[in-house]
Design a protein around this motif. Sequence first.
Motif, PDB file in Angstrom:
ATOM      1  N   SER A   1       4.687   8.524  14.231  1.00 20.53           N
ATOM      2  CA  SER A   1       3.529   8.516  13.332  1.00 20.53           C
ATOM      3  C   SER A   1       3.752   9.442  12.142  1.00 20.53           C
ATOM      4  N   PRO A   2       3.670   8.902  10.907  1.00 15.47           N
ATOM      5  CA  PRO A   2       3.825   9.767   9.728  1.00 15.47           C
ATOM      6  C   PRO A   2       2.764  10.863   9.700  1.00 15.47           C
ATOM      7  N   ALA A   3       1.553  10.547  10.170  1.00 19.41           N
ATOM      8  CA  ALA A   3       0.457  11.526  10.148  1.00 19.41           C
ATOM      9  C   ALA A   3       0.801  12.743  11.001  1.00 19.41           C
ATOM     10  N   LEU A   4       1.282  12.504  12.218  1.00 23.02           N
ATOM     11  CA  LEU A   4       1.588  13.626  13.105  1.00 23.02           C
ATOM     12  C   LEU A   4       2.839  14.367  12.672  1.00 23.02           C
ATOM     13  N   TYR A   5       3.745  13.674  12.015  1.00 21.86           N
ATOM     14  CA  TYR A   5       4.919  14.352  11.467  1.00 21.86           C
ATOM     15  C   TYR A   5       4.451  15.399  10.445  1.00 21.86           C
TER      16      TYR A   5
ATOM     17  N   GLN B   1       0.867  -1.184   0.000  1.00 23.12           N
ATOM     18  CA  GLN B   1       0.000   0.000   0.000  1.00 23.12           C
ATOM     19  C   GLN B   1       0.902   1.233   0.000  1.00 23.12           C
ATOM     20  N   ALA B   2       0.957   1.917  -1.139  1.00 26.91           N
ATOM     21  CA  ALA B   2       1.815   3.111  -1.222  1.00 26.91           C
ATOM     22  C   ALA B   2       1.167   4.254  -0.458  1.00 26.91           C
ATOM     23  N   GLY B   3       1.992   5.126   0.087  1.00 22.32           N
ATOM     24  CA  GLY B   3       1.435   6.261   0.825  1.00 22.32           C
ATOM     25  C   GLY B   3       2.518   7.008   1.567  1.00 22.32           C
ATOM     26  N   ILE B   4       2.195   7.407   2.807  1.00 18.39           N
ATOM     27  CA  ILE B   4       3.147   8.221   3.573  1.00 18.39           C
ATOM     28  C   ILE B   4       4.128   7.363   4.383  1.00 18.39           C
TER      29      ILE B   4
ATOM     30  N   ARG C   1      11.170  10.382   2.851  1.00 21.95           N
ATOM     31  CA  ARG C   1      10.763  11.178   1.684  1.00 21.95           C
ATOM     32  C   ARG C   1       9.245  11.095   1.477  1.00 21.95           C
ATOM     33  N   SER C   2       8.684   9.897   1.715  1.00 19.82           N
ATOM     34  CA  SER C   2       7.245   9.705   1.480  1.00 19.82           C
ATOM     35  C   SER C   2       6.425  10.676   2.321  1.00 19.82           C
ATOM     36  N   ARG C   3       6.857  10.905   3.564  1.00 17.54           N
ATOM     37  CA  ARG C   3       6.137  11.854   4.426  1.00 17.54           C
ATOM     38  C   ARG C   3       6.334  13.280   3.912  1.00 17.54           C
ATOM     39  N   ASN C   4       7.600  13.577   3.611  1.00 16.37           N
ATOM     40  CA  ASN C   4       7.916  14.949   3.234  1.00 16.37           C
ATOM     41  C   ASN C   4       7.262  15.347   1.924  1.00 16.37           C
ATOM     42  N   LYS C   5       7.058  14.355   1.034  1.00 17.23           N
ATOM     43  CA  LYS C   5       6.414  14.675  -0.245  1.00 17.23           C
ATOM     44  C   LYS C   5       4.988  15.175  -0.030  1.00 17.23           C
ATOM     45  N   VAL C   6       4.312  14.595   0.968  1.00 15.80           N
ATOM     46  CA  VAL C   6       2.948  15.053   1.241  1.00 15.80           C
ATOM     47  C   VAL C   6       2.959  16.452   1.883  1.00 15.80           C
TER      48      VAL C   6
ATOM     49  N   ALA D   1      -3.486  11.762  -4.735  1.00 21.14           N
ATOM     50  CA  ALA D   1      -3.040  10.592  -3.968  1.00 21.14           C
ATOM     51  C   ALA D   1      -1.618  10.289  -4.404  1.00 21.14           C
ATOM     52  N   VAL D   2      -0.902   9.562  -3.548  1.00 20.65           N
ATOM     53  CA  VAL D   2       0.500   9.263  -3.821  1.00 20.65           C
ATOM     54  C   VAL D   2       0.582   8.249  -4.968  1.00 20.65           C
ATOM     55  N   GLY D   3       1.347   8.546  -6.012  1.00 22.83           N
ATOM     56  CA  GLY D   3       1.551   7.595  -7.099  1.00 22.83           C
ATOM     57  C   GLY D   3       0.379   7.465  -8.056  1.00 22.83           C
ATOM     58  N   ARG D   4      -0.498   8.460  -8.095  1.00 24.27           N
ATOM     59  CA  ARG D   4      -1.653   8.402  -9.012  1.00 24.27           C
ATOM     60  C   ARG D   4      -1.926   9.800  -9.550  1.00 24.27           C
ATOM     61  N   THR D   5      -2.521   9.834 -10.735  1.00 25.13           N
ATOM     62  CA  THR D   5      -2.835  11.132 -11.313  1.00 25.13           C
ATOM     63  C   THR D   5      -3.963  11.793 -10.518  1.00 25.13           C
ATOM     64  N   SER D   6      -3.785  13.058 -10.228  1.00 25.76           N
ATOM     65  CA  SER D   6      -4.818  13.785  -9.460  1.00 25.76           C
ATOM     66  C   SER D   6      -6.089  13.890 -10.268  1.00 25.76           C
ATOM     67  N   ARG D   7      -7.204  13.972  -9.566  1.00 23.54           N
ATOM     68  CA  ARG D   7      -8.503  14.132 -10.256  1.00 23.54           C
ATOM     69  C   ARG D   7      -9.193  15.376  -9.737  1.00 23.54           C
TER      70      ARG D   7
END
Length: 437
Positions: free
Chosen positions: A334-338, A253-256, A295-300, A431-437
Amino acid sequence: MALKLSVIGTGYLGATHAACMASLGFDVVGIDVDESKISQLKLGKVPFFEPELEPLLAEQIASGRLTFTTDFSAIADCDVHFICVGTPQMKDGLAADISYVNASLDAVAKIVKSGALVVGKSTVPVGTAMRLREKLLSINPAADLAWNPEFLREGFAVEDTLHPSRLVVGVMSDSAENILKEVYAANLAEGTPWVRSDLPTAELVKVAANSFLATKISFINAMAEICDASGADVTVLAQAIGYDPRIGNKFLQAGIGFGGGCLPKDIRAFMARAGELGATESLEFLREIDSINNRSRNKVVEMAKRELGGSCEGKRVAVLGAAFKPNSDDIRDSPALYIASQLKVAGADVVVHDPKAIENSKKKYPELSYVDSVDELLAGADLVLHLTEWKQYREIDPVHAKSLAHGAIIIDGRNALDMNAWSSAGWRIHAVGRTSR
Ligand code: UGA
């Protein structure tokens, strides 16, 4: 006569292990140096959120099989002592702090009876068990020590303890293995794989497993970066590669990225230990796994800043989720709180909701604002971030959400929302790794 067990350390691992072992019919004494934790446990209260644990604990206390104490002399008559204390990351480096494990061994060595077995379950740097065994035997040559790593996941702790995927026992004698076979007789009867090994292998199995899991997550997050760069969709990619049984569809599951009290600190401690062993190169790849994860967190964070037009000043950012993963109130790393705290530092007015983790979050991040309901969270939001994939967030009606928010922009940091439904309701969804809509 059934064996009498002690469980030293009553956190996520120990409290669960104690309650589960009592439910299998053993007399169990849970022991901890933290008086307040023990007084709560005595009342049948679990000091953290873990589904199914509290009723099981209360039931086992009522049965008389499960008791708690802070007094080591109360466990002197136990046949098996499980060491379940934490091994957090050192404040000043990558290595694990094993002072609680050392202190537990010292305390138990003073009272252990002849013929008893001390069993380490904590995650430790390879070599620890052998050293502890030598120390134990120097004090009581008639006792023994084994290592039995634990693979439970928070959120599924009871299920994973009662029905583990495998049992790994690092032992130096047949008698130690036989005692553990008696403890785990119910699992053996249901066919749980049993792996006997030496002490260092048992210690390594645990960190190797967590390193593999971390690698899988960072692999898919690296693929998400390539998908972002090329216009591909990482969720379809993950689904397609996951059909190959050699790859498997879990943990893609790709994400943060990964957080919590285990994966991040375990890969760092493993690297530190490899360095001490003169094998730095062997685990060099874990450094990359860790940096992809960061990086995954920082990208968001960067994506959120862009969506706010470059300046966060005075903007209301609504954060769905604070725990490091759903079904837990654990906020360690926690990536969310970061992400939430980075946006606060950048000047945003950050408001956070979580079904279970608000109390813990408030203590560590008092600068963030917290609300009890999702409607309150969304009201007037310029940007919404979905950062912990609690089931209730997937059930939010995007049309209703749009009527509350100020802007209609959402970033799904967990790739768990229905992008079409949100975009049809008039939201711009990233979303991470997908074209925005
Ligand atoms: C992890 C291991 O899964 C357990 O087997 C191990 O016993 C435990 O650490 C431990 O060492 O004590 P846990 O920390 O409870 O368990 O959490 P996981 O379910 O592994 O999730 C870790 C992190 O990875 C979470 O932040 C989660 O959101 C993230 N994750 C997981 C992803 O980003 N993508 C995925 O596909 C899966």
